[in-house]
Design an enzyme around this catalytic site. Structure first.
Site, PDB file in Angstrom:
ATOM      1  CG  PHE A  14      46.416  48.738  26.881  1.00  0.00           C
ATOM      2  CD1 PHE A  14      46.152  49.139  25.572  1.00  0.00           C
ATOM      3  CD2 PHE A  14      46.826  47.427  27.109  1.00  0.00           C
ATOM      4  CE1 PHE A  14      46.285  48.245  24.513  1.00  0.00           C
ATOM      5  CE2 PHE A  14      46.959  46.532  26.060  1.00  0.00           C
ATOM      6  CZ  PHE A  14      46.682  46.930  24.765  1.00  0.00           C
ATOM      7  CG  LEU A  67      33.233  51.566  43.099  1.00  0.00           C
ATOM      8  CD1 LEU A  67      33.734  52.707  42.221  1.00  0.00           C
ATOM      9  CD2 LEU A  67      33.728  50.240  42.548  1.00  0.00           C
ATOM     10  CE1 TYR A  68      25.683  53.238  46.323  1.00  0.00           C
ATOM     11  CE2 TYR A  68      25.370  55.529  45.674  1.00  0.00           C
ATOM     12  CZ  TYR A  68      24.851  54.274  45.938  1.00  0.00           C
ATOM     13  OH  TYR A  68      23.509  54.043  45.791  1.00  0.00           O
ATOM     14  CE1 TYR A  81      47.879  42.551  37.745  1.00  0.00           C
ATOM     15  CE2 TYR A  81      49.006  40.752  36.640  1.00  0.00           C
ATOM     16  CZ  TYR A  81      48.030  41.725  36.648  1.00  0.00           C
ATOM     17  OH  TYR A  81      47.200  41.876  35.561  1.00  0.00           O
ATOM     18  CE1 TYR A 109      31.892  39.826  48.230  1.00  0.00           C
ATOM     19  CE2 TYR A 109      29.878  40.952  47.585  1.00  0.00           C
ATOM     20  CZ  TYR A 109      30.985  40.866  48.389  1.00  0.00           C
ATOM     21  OH  TYR A 109      31.198  41.803  49.365  1.00  0.00           O
ATOM     22  NE  ARG A 142      52.074  45.744  29.758  1.00  0.00           N
ATOM     23  CZ  ARG A 142      50.809  45.732  30.166  1.00  0.00           C
ATOM     24  NH1 ARG A 142      50.257  44.625  30.583  1.00  0.00           N
ATOM     25  NH2 ARG A 142      50.104  46.826  30.168  1.00  0.00           N
TER      26      ARG A 142
END
Ligand code: UDP
Length: 320
Positions: free
Chosen positions: A12, A61-62, A145, A159, A186
């Site tokens: 969304f 993830l690359y 969550y 980081y 929702r």
């Protein structure tokens, strides 16, 4: 021109961000595993500067080539979605954020983390300011969550401090608008779907709990401002106009013209009693505040849901 990765870019908010970034001249790479995102949300984008990769950022993830920005938005985000997917929610917030941060470090890209008002839990301070640490039940159903996002914030700050990575954190309060899923559970899509279908609006509990609803275009403007700002610590973005869920149901009836009853159902476990962002920090450092009022935003959203139902009436009952 900047090259920008949006994780959760078919969701969304993620898909609206892809549109906005393209309009600002960015090259946009959208990664999404389509668990709660939908290809429909990005199907309209016909632009050679846009690339979609179907991938789960939890595992890997690359991205080839340089990256200037990473907007990390991948996560289930509605209470029903994360109750149905507790482990993927925990994993994407923790392992997925780790992958996104690792990639940002490798590319020396600036990373913006999508965090949430849920990190304040059922707040004891009202309205919620960024320096409030929250009141979260770690072992309740929403904990998967809330704690994943709290961990994601902690790792992002780690980081930033240890690797000197440029990071931004947005705490997003209830946001609504076109491209929400009709069945994401929702309150906004539920009430609008029910009103359009001529069914009763289901208020959980007595309806005295409050929320503050922000239209998606306002939120996206704030996110871009934060991305381009120098602010290293979390910033709340949301609309401070607080209303009860009962008042919200009445607004939906008024704006949709539906003549349906209101019924009450049990309040979900750990449902926050009230929620309202203190946006003085965003006003001060970003010069941002929302512009779209509830009537205008809800009218747009009703029109979107009505057109989806018109083109596919089965959607009323389908779990899209
Ligand atoms: N809610 C409701 N009826 C519904 C769905 C939600 O009364 O059909 C209530 C819910 O209990 C909560 C508020 O509306 O108090 C907002 O719920 P939502 O799931 O939209 O998001 P939340 O703010 O709780 O993350």
């Amino acid at each position: 021109m900047p090259r920008t990765l949006v994780t959760g870019g078919a969701g969304f908010i993620g898909s609206h961000l892809c549109d906005k970034l393209l309009s600002l001249g960015h090259h946009v790479i959208c990664v999404d595993n389509l668990s709660t995102g939908k290809i429909d949300n990005i199907a309209h984008i016909r632009d050679e500067r846009f690339l979609f990769i179907k991938q789960d950022v939890t595992n890997y993830l690359y991205i080839e080539g340089p990256l200037d920005y990473i907007l990390h938005f991948a996560s289930p985000a509605s209470p029903i979605d994360y109750l149905e997917r507790p482990i993927p929610t925990l994993k994407v917030g923790s392992l997925g954020t780790h992958k996104a941060l690792g990639l940002a470090l490798e590319k020396r890209a600036r990373l913006l983390l999508a965090s949430t008002s849920e990190i304040y839990g059922d707040p004891l301070v009202h309205p919620q300011r960024e320096d409030y640490w929250g009141n979260v039940n770690p072992i309740g159903p929403r904990g998967v969550y809330d704690e994943a996002k709290r961990f994601a914030e902690a790792m992002t700050m780690g980081y930033q401090r240890f690797h000197k990575l440029e990071t931004r954190i947005v705490r997003i309060f209830n946001t609504y608008g076109p491209r929400m899923r009709l069945h994401d559970g929702r309150v906004v899509p539920n009430f609008i779907r029910q009103a359009l279908a001529g069914e009763p609006l289901t208020i959980y509990g007595d309806g005295t709990q409050t929320r503050s609803f922000c239209y998606v275009s306002d939120l996206v403007d704030g996110i871009i401002k934060l991305l381009l700002s120098d602010e290293p610590e979390p910033v709340n973005l949301g609309n401070p106009a607080e209303i009860t869920i009962m008042q919200f149901a009445e607004a939906i009836l008024r704006l949709s013209g539906a003549d349906v009853p209101i019924v009450h159902e049990p309040l979900p476990v750990d449902d926050p009693r009230k929620r309202k962002p203190d946006i003085s920090k965003a006003k001060r450092i970003l010069g941002w505040e929302p512009k779209v009022g509830l009537d205008e935003g809800i009218t747009q959203t009703i029109a979107y849901f009505a057109s989806r139902l018109e083109s596919d009436p089965e959607l009323k009952h389908k779990h899209d």
